[in-house]
Structure formats: structure tokens, C-alpha cells
Design a protein around this motif. Sequence first.
Motif, PDB file in Angstrom:
ATOM      1  N   MET A   1      56.779  68.458   8.711  1.00  0.00           N
ATOM      2  CA  MET A   1      56.488  67.709   7.496  1.00  0.00           C
ATOM      3  C   MET A   1      55.875  68.631   6.451  1.00  0.00           C
ATOM      4  N   THR A   2      56.379  68.582   5.226  1.00  0.00           N
ATOM      5  CA  THR A   2      55.850  69.379   4.124  1.00  0.00           C
ATOM      6  C   THR A   2      54.868  68.537   3.321  1.00  0.00           C
ATOM      7  N   SER A   3      53.637  69.056   3.169  1.00  0.00           N
ATOM      8  CA  SER A   3      52.632  68.336   2.398  1.00  0.00           C
ATOM      9  C   SER A   3      52.666  68.804   0.956  1.00  0.00           C
ATOM     10  N   THR A   4      52.571  67.874   0.034  1.00  0.00           N
ATOM     11  CA  THR A   4      52.561  68.199  -1.386  1.00  0.00           C
ATOM     12  C   THR A   4      51.418  67.464  -2.060  1.00  0.00           C
ATOM     13  N   LEU A   5      51.013  67.955  -3.224  1.00  0.00           N
ATOM     14  CA  LEU A   5      49.980  67.302  -4.013  1.00  0.00           C
ATOM     15  C   LEU A   5      50.658  66.286  -4.926  1.00  0.00           C
ATOM     16  N   HIS A   6      50.310  65.030  -4.775  1.00  0.00           N
ATOM     17  CA  HIS A   6      50.963  63.958  -5.514  1.00  0.00           C
ATOM     18  C   HIS A   6      50.205  63.624  -6.805  1.00  0.00           C
ATOM     19  N   GLN A   7      50.872  62.907  -7.676  1.00  0.00           N
ATOM     20  CA  GLN A   7      50.235  62.423  -8.900  1.00  0.00           C
ATOM     21  C   GLN A   7      49.003  61.600  -8.541  1.00  0.00           C
ATOM     22  N   PRO A   8      47.847  61.874  -9.151  1.00  0.00           N
ATOM     23  CA  PRO A   8      46.631  61.159  -8.767  1.00  0.00           C
ATOM     24  C   PRO A   8      46.752  59.651  -8.964  1.00  0.00           C
ATOM     25  N   ALA A   9      46.141  58.924  -8.041  1.00  0.00           N
ATOM     26  CA  ALA A   9      46.037  57.472  -8.144  1.00  0.00           C
ATOM     27  C   ALA A   9      44.614  57.131  -8.565  1.00  0.00           C
ATOM     28  N   VAL A  10      44.453  56.081  -9.333  1.00  0.00           N
ATOM     29  CA  VAL A  10      43.126  55.648  -9.792  1.00  0.00           C
ATOM     30  C   VAL A  10      42.755  54.371  -9.057  1.00  0.00           C
ATOM     31  N   LEU A  11      41.572  54.374  -8.441  1.00  0.00           N
ATOM     32  CA  LEU A  11      41.056  53.210  -7.736  1.00  0.00           C
ATOM     33  C   LEU A  11      39.861  52.658  -8.503  1.00  0.00           C
ATOM     34  N   HIS A  12      39.872  51.359  -8.740  1.00  0.00           N
ATOM     35  CA  HIS A  12      38.777  50.705  -9.454  1.00  0.00           C
ATOM     36  C   HIS A  12      37.972  49.843  -8.490  1.00  0.00           C
ATOM     37  N   ALA A  13      36.669  49.883  -8.649  1.00  0.00           N
ATOM     38  CA  ALA A  13      35.787  49.061  -7.820  1.00  0.00           C
ATOM     39  C   ALA A  13      35.558  47.710  -8.480  1.00  0.00           C
ATOM     40  N   GLU A  14      35.520  46.680  -7.663  1.00  0.00           N
ATOM     41  CA  GLU A  14      35.062  45.370  -8.122  1.00  0.00           C
ATOM     42  C   GLU A  14      33.601  45.251  -7.726  1.00  0.00           C
ATOM     43  N   GLY A  15      32.719  45.334  -8.704  1.00  0.00           N
ATOM     44  CA  GLY A  15      31.299  45.368  -8.409  1.00  0.00           C
ATOM     45  C   GLY A  15      30.779  46.793  -8.478  1.00  0.00           C
ATOM     46  N   PRO A  16      29.484  46.986  -8.231  1.00  0.00           N
ATOM     47  CA  PRO A  16      28.870  48.311  -8.392  1.00  0.00           C
ATOM     48  C   PRO A  16      29.399  49.319  -7.383  1.00  0.00           C
ATOM     49  N   PHE A  17      29.651  50.549  -7.868  1.00  0.00           N
ATOM     50  CA  PHE A  17      30.085  51.642  -7.006  1.00  0.00           C
ATOM     51  C   PHE A  17      29.852  52.962  -7.718  1.00  0.00           C
ATOM     52  N   ASP A  18      29.322  53.938  -6.972  1.00  0.00           N
ATOM     53  CA  ASP A  18      29.090  55.275  -7.508  1.00  0.00           C
ATOM     54  C   ASP A  18      29.500  56.283  -6.440  1.00  0.00           C
ATOM     55  N   LEU A  19      30.525  57.077  -6.716  1.00  0.00           N
ATOM     56  CA  LEU A  19      31.000  58.058  -5.745  1.00  0.00           C
ATOM     57  C   LEU A  19      29.910  59.074  -5.416  1.00  0.00           C
ATOM     58  N   ALA A  20      29.078  59.404  -6.385  1.00  0.00           N
ATOM     59  CA  ALA A  20      28.001  60.363  -6.121  1.00  0.00           C
ATOM     60  C   ALA A  20      27.052  59.833  -5.049  1.00  0.00           C
ATOM     61  N   ARG A  89      39.865  52.081   1.764  1.00  0.00           N
ATOM     62  CA  ARG A  89      39.050  51.463   2.809  1.00  0.00           C
ATOM     63  C   ARG A  89      37.853  52.346   3.173  1.00  0.00           C
ATOM     64  N   ILE A  90      38.077  53.658   3.294  1.00  0.00           N
ATOM     65  CA  ILE A  90      36.988  54.569   3.661  1.00  0.00           C
ATOM     66  C   ILE A  90      35.816  54.437   2.698  1.00  0.00           C
ATOM     67  N   LEU A  91      36.104  54.243   1.417  1.00  0.00           N
ATOM     68  CA  LEU A  91      35.055  54.129   0.396  1.00  0.00           C
ATOM     69  C   LEU A  91      34.620  52.685   0.166  1.00  0.00           C
ATOM     70  N   SER A  92      35.127  51.760   0.978  1.00  0.00           N
ATOM     71  CA  SER A  92      34.805  50.323   0.860  1.00  0.00           C
ATOM     72  C   SER A  92      35.208  49.748  -0.494  1.00  0.00           C
ATOM     73  N   LEU A  93      36.245  50.320  -1.087  1.00  0.00           N
ATOM     74  CA  LEU A  93      36.745  49.807  -2.360  1.00  0.00           C
ATOM     75  C   LEU A  93      37.754  48.684  -2.159  1.00  0.00           C
ATOM     76  N   ASP A  94      38.097  48.396  -0.908  1.00  0.00           N
ATOM     77  CA  ASP A  94      39.011  47.298  -0.621  1.00  0.00           C
ATOM     78  C   ASP A  94      38.276  45.967  -0.491  1.00  0.00           C
ATOM     79  N   VAL A  95      36.968  45.981  -0.724  1.00  0.00           N
ATOM     80  CA  VAL A  95      36.143  44.773  -0.649  1.00  0.00           C
ATOM     81  C   VAL A  95      35.640  44.434  -2.045  1.00  0.00           C
ATOM     82  N   ASP A  96      35.754  43.175  -2.424  1.00  0.00           N
ATOM     83  CA  ASP A  96      35.236  42.710  -3.713  1.00  0.00           C
ATOM     84  C   ASP A  96      33.710  42.679  -3.639  1.00  0.00           C
ATOM     85  N   GLY A  97      33.072  43.566  -4.403  1.00  0.00           N
ATOM     86  CA  GLY A  97      31.613  43.660  -4.371  1.00  0.00           C
ATOM     87  C   GLY A  97      30.914  42.970  -5.530  1.00  0.00           C
ATOM     88  N   GLU A  98      31.637  42.106  -6.257  1.00  0.00           N
ATOM     89  CA  GLU A  98      31.044  41.451  -7.425  1.00  0.00           C
ATOM     90  C   GLU A  98      29.795  40.658  -7.078  1.00  0.00           C
TER      91      GLU A  98
END
Length: 303
Positions: A1-20, A89-98
Motif C-alpha cells: 500500500m502506498t501512503s500519500t498526504l491527502h487534502q486536509p479535512a476540517v473538523l468542527h466541535a459542537e461545544g467547547p474544544f481546544d486542541l492545545a 473519535r480519538i479527539l472526542s469530536l464525534d460527541v455533541d458537547g453543547e
Amino acid sequence: MTSTLHQPAVLHAEGPFDLAASARFLEGFTPAARPDAAGEPGVLRLAFPVEGSWRHAGALVRQRTLGSVEVSVVAGEEEAEAVVRQVRRILSLDVDGEGFLAAGERDPVVGRLQARYPGLRPVLFHSPYEAACWTIIGNRIRMSQAARIKQRIAERHGEAVEVGGQRLASFPEPRALQAIEQPMGLPEVKIERLRAIARAAQEGLLEAESLRAFDPGEALERLQQLPGIGPFSAQLILVRGAGHPDVFPDKEQRLHEEMRELYALPAATAADLAAVADGWRPYRSWVALLFRSHREARLAEQS
């Protein structure tokens, strides 16, 4: 399998979230064994087997705005969407945190923790499979020792993935883990249990989506049918592997000790604390993380 760098995807949080905040958490999270977590602010590099296909992939996650991240995927063409879902899922962005902050409005103790750790959501193991392997490796030994063994297994039997200019060791996919014959610093009984976990993952018994679809009690019962998985380990897999947002870890003594301290309930039983945690619904797992983070920071300050 050849790995390539894909066009970035943007994920939005529902509710408070800070990657830092996620990166700061990983700095002190021993099982993560993340030497790069403290490097570039607002950036995470991840490498893992993709759940289901188990092909290795990487992801470079950057803070885009407060509440959104950009994910650059390093993977085969057919894996790109699955990698983005797994990062979500790893960043818990699949859960509505409102409604998360409402728990702090109802409970002043929780509110103070939310104010101290703004935007912090659980950062999960890459998969329930990897979380289950961690529980086997870490049973009855120091976390720091277990983290070194886990990293050694990844380096020798996993696959190196280059992510954002760094080579990361991705944990072995289930078939590779079953082939391990060397002790790797573990007794034979743990090696056998790791092989059993790998077989369970291949059979689909550790899929995150399936585990979260069950009632938590049923999911925990199913997990405890796996060799070496007791009540504490089952809760860790469901909460920190599958990412269930609303489970109170009634077997986690460090959490209970911190709750007794902050609520001034020195004689509270686990059942008493579970009753207190009912006020955290539907984010009991998330609030529990705040208590654990506070405990680790407090103990570090006292040492």
C-alpha cells in the motif's frame, strides 16, 4: 500500500474544544508515550492501525480556530475517510458537547474544573483494540514501565509512519501482534492474552461503534468475557478506547479519591460517589477526566 498526504479535512466541535488542551493532556498521559506531544503548540501527530482494515496510517492535526482542527491524512486512498473518522473519535469530536458546560452550572465543583481546564475533552486510545492491549500490558506493573514496553512493541512489530516530518511507531495491527513470540519484557500469560485480544479485534468484537451501540452494562459484560479483562479494564476500554461519553468509572480509585477531596466527602463510598456523578449526565466520562487531570496536576505540584 502506498501512503500519500491527502487534502486536509476540517473538523468542527459542537461545544467547547481546544486542541492545545488535548496536547497538554497527552504530555502527562503516560500510556500515550508521546515524545512529540510537547513540541509544536496546537499540533498533534498520530499514527495507528485503522480500525477494520488495520492498515497503518498517520494524521497531522492542527488547530485551525478555537473549536476546529485541520486533519492532514497520511494513508492509502481507500483509508483516508476512515482515518478522519477515527481522528474525530480519538479527539472526542464525534460527541455533541453543547450541553457540557451545563453540568458545571449545576455543580460548582465541576464548574471550577471546567474553568481550570477549558476546552479539554477526553483524548482516547487510537482504538478499543489498543486500549485493551494497554490494559493487558499494564496489569500489575508501573505505568511508566508499561508505557516503555508498549512503545517497544510498536517499534519492533508495528510500522513506522512519517507524519509532519517525524517518524512515529504505529502499534502492531492484530495479525502482527498474534505473531509475537519474544517475551518483550512480558510474562507468557500476558503474551497469550495479547494474542487473544488481537483475535477478538480481527473478529470485530472490539469495534468502537458496536461497543457504543450497546447499553453500557451490556458492553462491559461483553468486554469482560475477553481473557485478562476485568471490571476496571472493561471500563477503560469502553470509556478511553470506544469513547463512550457517559460512563461513571466506579472501579477507578484515583478518581474516587479526588472526588472525596474536592467534594469534602472523606467517608463517601463508591455508590455515594456514583450518586454524585449522576448530576454529570450525559457527560460522566468527560467530567471524570477533569477530576483525574486535576488530581495529577495537584500531586505534581505537591511533589
